[in-house]
Design an enzyme around this catalytic site. Structure first.
Site, short mmCIF file in Angstrom:
data_model
loop_
_atom_site.label_atom_id
_atom_site.label_comp_id
_atom_site.label_asym_id
_atom_site.label_seq_id
_atom_site.Cartn_x
_atom_site.Cartn_y
_atom_site.Cartn_z
N ARG A 112 -15.49 -15.75 -9.69
CA ARG A 112 -15.03 -14.37 -9.76
C ARG A 112 -16.21 -13.39 -9.77
O ARG A 112 -16.15 -12.31 -9.18
CB ARG A 112 -14.17 -14.16 -11.02
N ARG A 145 -5.29 -8.31 -9.07
CA ARG A 145 -6.27 -9.18 -9.74
C ARG A 145 -6.75 -8.50 -11.00
O ARG A 145 -6.89 -7.28 -11.03
CB ARG A 145 -7.48 -9.41 -8.85
N ILE A 146 -7.00 -9.32 -11.99
CA ILE A 146 -7.55 -8.77 -13.23
C ILE A 146 -9.06 -8.71 -13.09
O ILE A 146 -9.70 -9.69 -12.68
CB ILE A 146 -7.12 -9.64 -14.42
N HIS A 185 0.98 1.05 -13.27
CA HIS A 185 1.73 -0.15 -13.63
C HIS A 185 3.22 0.19 -13.66
O HIS A 185 3.60 1.23 -14.19
CB HIS A 185 1.26 -0.68 -14.99
N GLU A 204 6.21 6.62 -9.03
CA GLU A 204 4.78 6.27 -8.90
C GLU A 204 4.10 7.19 -7.90
O GLU A 204 2.99 7.66 -8.10
CB GLU A 204 4.61 4.81 -8.44
N ASP A 223 -3.70 -4.10 -18.76
CA ASP A 223 -2.72 -3.01 -18.89
C ASP A 223 -2.73 -2.39 -20.29
O ASP A 223 -1.69 -1.96 -20.79
CB ASP A 223 -1.30 -3.50 -18.54
N ASN A 227 -5.39 2.75 -13.13
CA ASN A 227 -4.41 1.80 -12.61
C ASN A 227 -3.02 2.40 -12.75
O ASN A 227 -2.79 3.26 -13.61
CB ASN A 227 -4.48 0.50 -13.43
N GLY A 240 0.77 -1.24 0.00
CA GLY A 240 0.00 0.00 0.00
C GLY A 240 0.80 1.29 0.00
O GLY A 240 0.32 2.31 0.48
C1 GAR Z 1 3.42 -0.92 -7.48
O1 GAR Z 1 4.72 -0.95 -7.99
C2 GAR Z 1 2.41 -0.94 -8.61
O2 GAR Z 1 2.84 -0.24 -9.74
C3 GAR Z 1 2.35 -2.41 -8.88
O3 GAR Z 1 2.35 -3.01 -7.62
C4 GAR Z 1 3.10 -2.20 -6.72
C5 GAR Z 1 2.27 -1.95 -5.49
O4 GAR Z 1 3.04 -1.40 -4.47
N1 GAR Z 1 1.18 -2.75 -9.63
C6 GAR Z 1 1.16 -3.72 -10.54
O5 GAR Z 1 2.13 -4.41 -10.80
C7 GAR Z 1 -0.16 -3.90 -11.24
N2 GAR Z 1 -0.03 -4.81 -12.33
P1 GAR Z 1 2.34 -0.91 -3.13
O6 GAR Z 1 1.50 -2.08 -2.59
O7 GAR Z 1 3.47 -0.56 -2.22
O8 GAR Z 1 1.48 0.28 -3.47
#
Ligand code: GAR
Length: 200
Positions: A65, A89-90, A107, A172, A143, A105, A12
């Site tokens: 799902r 999850r997708i 990525h 990010e 994505d 989202n 998070g």
């Molecule tokens: C982040 O790097 C985000 O971009 C990635 O998961 C991480 C979550 O970090 N998301 C994906 O890979 C989605 N396909 P966090 O739990 O510390 O926010």
């Protein structure tokens, strides 16, 4: 002020960047709920600490799902934007169609390169020299939705998944709150794949 539902699966830190931007007055939004698909994850703790309603809808408790997603929708309720922040999850086309242009989202790669669940690993294995992160609207693919903002970082020769992911995460945490703020200001014009940022 727009209402957000933030969906997470783990640590998070992206969620935290949104909470921090709101608290700093840089993001004109309110998180009405944080949802996770796994119990006991740090994202729930972060929400709790900031006094935000948080619920785990444990995917393991649902055989289908569709039932899991129905419960998610129920908990999300009426919001302006659903923010996927490390939600691994997708979501089904049916779910996505319910919220047209209302799911974002982030990525950890420069899409369309390296989509999917192992972006850092795939980036390193491919030998790419530049990577980064992408904020995009979610469409029915994985994505593949219209790109809102991207930030680039260098890939270093001695990078591991951990070091690369840490360098990308820093970016990010800047561009995700920015993209949400642009949405809140009504400044994202979407035409097909193309998102134009309208000036103030
Ligand atoms: C982040 O790097 C985000 O971009 C990635 O998961 C991480 C979550 O970090 N998301 C994906 O890979 C989605 N396909 P966090 O739990 O510390 O926010």
């Amino acid at each position: 002020m727009i209402k957000l539902a933030v969906l997470c699966s783990g640590r998070g830190t992206d969620l935290q960047s949104i909470i921090d931007a709101i608290q700093a007055g840089k993001l004109d939004a309110k998180i009405s709920i944080v949802l996770t698909d796994k119990p006991g994850v740090k994202a729930l703790e972060r929400a709790e600490k900031s006094g935000i309603k948080n619920i785990c809808v444990n995917r393991k408790n649902f055989e289908e799902r569709a039932d899991f997603e129905r419960k998610l929708s129920e908990e999300i309720g009426e919001v302006d934007l659903i923010v996927l922040a490390g939600f691994m999850r997708i979501l089904s086309p049916d779910f996505v169609r319910k919220y047209p242009g209302k799911i974002m989202n982030i990525h950890p790669s420069l899409l369309p390169a390296f989509p999917g669940a192992h972006a850092h690993r795939d980036t390193l294995a491919y030998g790419a020299k530049i990577s980064g992160c992408t904020v995009h609207f979610v469409d029915e693919g994985t994505d593949t939705g219209p790109i809102i903002l991207q930030a680039a970082v260098e890939v270093k020769d001695d990078d591991t998944e951990e070091t690369l992911s840490a360098r990308i995460l820093e970016r990010e945490h800047v561009i995700y709150p920015q993209a949400i703020q642009l949405f809140a200001e009504g400044r994202l014009k979407v035409e097909g794949r193309k998102v134009t940022i309208l000036s103030k």
